[in-house]
Scaffold this motif. Sequence first.
Motif, short mmCIF file in Angstrom:
data_model
loop_
_atom_site.label_atom_id
_atom_site.label_comp_id
_atom_site.label_asym_id
_atom_site.label_seq_id
_atom_site.Cartn_x
_atom_site.Cartn_y
_atom_site.Cartn_z
N TRP A 120 44.49 40.51 29.77
CA TRP A 120 43.22 40.82 30.43
C TRP A 120 42.63 39.58 31.08
O TRP A 120 42.60 38.51 30.48
CB TRP A 120 42.23 41.37 29.40
N ASN A 121 42.19 39.74 32.31
CA ASN A 121 41.51 38.66 33.04
C ASN A 121 40.34 39.24 33.83
O ASN A 121 40.34 40.42 34.20
CB ASN A 121 42.47 37.95 33.99
N THR A 122 39.37 38.39 34.09
CA THR A 122 38.17 38.83 34.79
C THR A 122 38.36 38.75 36.30
O THR A 122 39.15 37.96 36.82
CB THR A 122 36.96 37.98 34.39
N LEU A 123 37.61 39.59 37.00
CA LEU A 123 37.66 39.65 38.46
C LEU A 123 36.47 38.95 39.08
O LEU A 123 35.35 39.01 38.58
CB LEU A 123 37.67 41.11 38.92
N THR A 124 36.73 38.30 40.19
CA THR A 124 35.69 37.73 41.05
C THR A 124 35.77 38.44 42.39
O THR A 124 36.86 38.64 42.93
CB THR A 124 35.91 36.22 41.25
N PHE A 125 34.61 38.83 42.92
CA PHE A 125 34.57 39.57 44.18
C PHE A 125 34.00 38.70 45.29
O PHE A 125 32.83 38.34 45.26
CB PHE A 125 33.71 40.83 44.03
N PRO A 126 34.82 38.34 46.29
CA PRO A 126 34.32 37.52 47.40
C PRO A 126 33.29 38.25 48.25
O PRO A 126 32.50 37.63 48.95
CB PRO A 126 35.57 37.22 48.23
N GLY A 127 33.34 39.57 48.24
CA GLY A 127 32.41 40.38 49.02
C GLY A 127 32.35 41.77 48.43
O GLY A 127 32.91 42.04 47.36
N GLU A 128 31.68 42.68 49.11
CA GLU A 128 31.58 44.05 48.62
C GLU A 128 32.77 44.88 49.09
O GLU A 128 33.28 44.69 50.18
CB GLU A 128 30.27 44.69 49.10
#
Length: 202
Positions: A120-128
């Motif tokens: 499991w790893n976390t997500l980062t969102f550069p935009g919507e």
Amino acid sequence: MSYTAIVDYGVGNLKSLTNAMNYLGLPSRITSDRAELERADAILLPGVGAFPDAAERLRETGLAGLLTEQAARKPMLGICLGMQLLFDRGEEVRPCEGLGLVHGSVKKIETPYKLPHIGWNTLTFPGESPLFRGLDEGASVYFVHSYCALADDPADVIATTDYGAPVTAAVNHGLVYGCQFHPEKSGEVGLTILKNFGGLSR
């Protein structure tokens, strides 16, 4: 009847994906039939194994050309190896051409950590993105892979994670989407992503 076609080309783990779609009440069909893929409202492209074997299988069955045609008409989501196959080329085992639906290449993750990257790893969102509607930054999803996609256009990257180095976690180009992780194995977060994808064709 509207439905999502789950592409069966002999290299995907289809059962868990089908179970997730059923749980969400999203009609789906496992198929390799041209007519059924053409009639579908959306397409899921799963994948397990090595890039060149899967790419060769898509070409042998004639599905490569068909998927390229359909990607211009309806939403398509590649999962894990299925996402990697969306790219121009891969370097696993040997250099090999992909579907070319997202421009870039797939290379081994350059990391000090152990490969494959499993867990499991976390997500980062550069935009919507509509694929991640309702999810917060830092949502966790499940990965199993040693290779990662490098998009030519940074705007095509809609989610990243970190595994000792930045890793492309999801992409979008036109109607084509890809998740390096397994949404069908990612609990409520993954179900939200599949539900959002189902809403793209409705």
